[in-house]
Design an enzyme around this catalytic site. Structure first.
Site, PDB file in Angstrom:
ATOM      1  N   GLY A  15       0.804  -1.216   0.000  1.00 23.61           N
ATOM      2  CA  GLY A  15       0.000   0.000   0.000  1.00 23.61           C
ATOM      3  C   GLY A  15       0.835   1.263   0.000  1.00 23.61           C
ATOM      4  N   ASP A  41      -6.477 -12.750   4.323  1.00 19.43           N
ATOM      5  CA  ASP A  41      -7.324 -12.265   3.238  1.00 19.43           C
ATOM      6  C   ASP A  41      -8.592 -11.705   3.871  1.00 19.43           C
ATOM      7  OD1 ASP A  41      -8.954 -11.775   1.075  1.00 19.43           O
ATOM      8  OD2 ASP A  41      -8.436 -13.621   0.018  1.00 19.43           O
ATOM      9  N   ALA A  68      -8.066  -0.175   2.371  1.00 16.10           N
ATOM     10  CA  ALA A  68      -9.369   0.408   2.044  1.00 16.10           C
ATOM     11  C   ALA A  68      -9.756   0.033   0.623  1.00 16.10           C
ATOM     12  CB  ALA A  68      -9.329   1.932   2.182  1.00 16.10           C
ATOM     13  N   TYR A  69     -11.030   0.133   0.347  1.00 13.24           N
ATOM     14  CA  TYR A  69     -11.538   0.011  -1.020  1.00 13.24           C
ATOM     15  C   TYR A  69     -11.497   1.416  -1.598  1.00 13.24           C
ATOM     16  CZ  TYR A  69     -14.482  -1.713  -4.870  1.00 13.24           C
ATOM     17  OH  TYR A  69     -14.966  -2.082  -6.109  1.00 13.24           O
ATOM     18  N   THR A  70     -10.520   1.700  -2.450  1.00 15.49           N
ATOM     19  CA  THR A  70     -10.295   3.068  -2.926  1.00 15.49           C
ATOM     20  C   THR A  70     -10.653   3.280  -4.394  1.00 15.49           C
ATOM     21  OG1 THR A  70      -7.977   2.523  -3.413  1.00 15.49           O
ATOM     22  CG2 THR A  70      -8.461   3.466  -1.251  1.00 15.49           C
ATOM     23  N   TYR A 133     -18.069   5.250  -2.036  1.00 15.82           N
ATOM     24  CA  TYR A 133     -16.759   5.266  -1.382  1.00 15.82           C
ATOM     25  C   TYR A 133     -16.783   6.163  -0.148  1.00 15.82           C
ATOM     26  CZ  TYR A 133     -11.903   6.675  -0.576  1.00 15.82           C
ATOM     27  OH  TYR A 133     -10.696   6.980   0.003  1.00 15.82           O
ATOM     28  N   LYS A 137     -16.571   4.945   3.829  1.00 15.12           N
ATOM     29  CA  LYS A 137     -15.460   5.405   4.663  1.00 15.12           C
ATOM     30  C   LYS A 137     -15.991   6.125   5.904  1.00 15.12           C
ATOM     31  CE  LYS A 137     -11.590   5.256   4.162  1.00 15.12           C
ATOM     32  NZ  LYS A 137     -10.642   4.245   4.715  1.00 15.12           N
TER      33      LYS A 137
END
Length: 292
Positions: A15, A41, A68-70, A133, A137
């Protein structure tokens, strides 16, 4: 911090923020262990048990969550996975560290704001995310606050660039090497942030012993177009930047038109005044692109 301090960095192997934290932690005398997908995972049903096992094994003083899911546009059609990474994961970590003598550091985003202001956003400004998103968050922030983790830092940041992973700057320079002219939006204004500065300021905040919500970005503001133009000039590429409105791009997710973050709270607590983004950008360009 004492050399005996131990940190786990989820996302520390690949990351953008995680790699910067690993470097800063090592330089500050921490024992830092990067946790990646090979270790756990997050999408597996037993992820919580594996995370607990990792914490039991290492007994960290601090756990950094940089995962994070970015993918902002993809999240619009993938809310389940975005929620898993952005809301469920922080909640799992919050519950795991609550009973431990361990600090949790979690990173959030400027996308929690709708962008309707024209002055920098402070931590107390109303969050009103407009995208999946941003909403997921914010849900992660709220989950941690509701769990009541005794020692928890929630850090909002924005517009990240830095070594070790693709980002807006590296993408712009790659496009400019292939084309003589590129189009970049001029109506999105935010806070460009160098990942290594974010990591260093995070450690300063951690050393202060405080908990709560803080903004950490480099000082100043820029449009996407201005940021791209500055990077291209530093690399001295022959590439024209044409300013265009966001509406020219078929984007699935809305972006906040203005999302500059105010770091006054960080400065009050630590005495640190984040350096201007153009100075940080020069460091990044000269260190990572000088030989290209």
């Amino acid at each position: 911090m004492r050399p005996s301090q131990k940190a786990l960095v989820l996302g520390g192997k690949t990351g953008l923020v995680g790699q910067a934290l690993m470097e800063s932690l090592h330089n500050s005398g921490w024992e830092a262990i990067a946790i990646g997908r090979a270790d756990v995972d997050i999408f597996d049903k037993d992820a919580s048990d594996k995370l607990q096992g990792i914490m039991d094994k290492y007994e960290p003083n601090c756990f950094f969550n940089t995962v994070a899911y970015t993918q902002v546009d993809a999240a619009e059609q993938d809310e389940e996975n975005a929620t898993l990474l952005n809301r469920t994961l922080p909640a799992i970590l919050g519950r795991l560290v609550k009973a431990r003598s361990c600090t949790l550091v979690h990173y959030s985003t400027d996308f929690v704001f709708d962008g309707k202001k024209r002055t920098p956003y402070g931590e107390d400004d109303l969050a009103a995310p407009q995208s999946v998103y941003g909403k997921t968050k914010l849900a992660g922030e709220v989950a941690l606050q509701n769990i009541g983790v005794p020692h928890c830092l929630i850090i909002r940041t924005a517009w990240l660039f830095g070594p070790g992973r693709g980002n807006f700057i590296s993408a712009i320079l790659e496009r400019c090497r292939a084309k003589q002219e590129i189009r970049v939006v001029h109506d999105q204004v935010g806070s460009p942030t160098y990942s290594l500065d974010l990591a260093q300021y995070t450690l300063k905040l951690l050393e202060s012993g405080v908990s709560g919500l803080f903004h950490i970005v480099n000082s100043g503001q820029a449009s996407k177009c201005e940021l791209a133009d500055e990077a291209i000039d530093l690399v001295q590429l022959e590439c024209a930047v044409t300013p265009v409105p966001t509406s020219e791009f078929a984007l699935a997710a809305p972006r906040p038109p203005y999302s500059v973050l105010d770091c006054a709270a960080l400065t009050r607590v630590t005495g640190v005044s984040p350096r201007p983004w153009p100075q940080a950008l020069r460091d990044y360009i000269y260190k990572d692109f000088a030989a290209e």
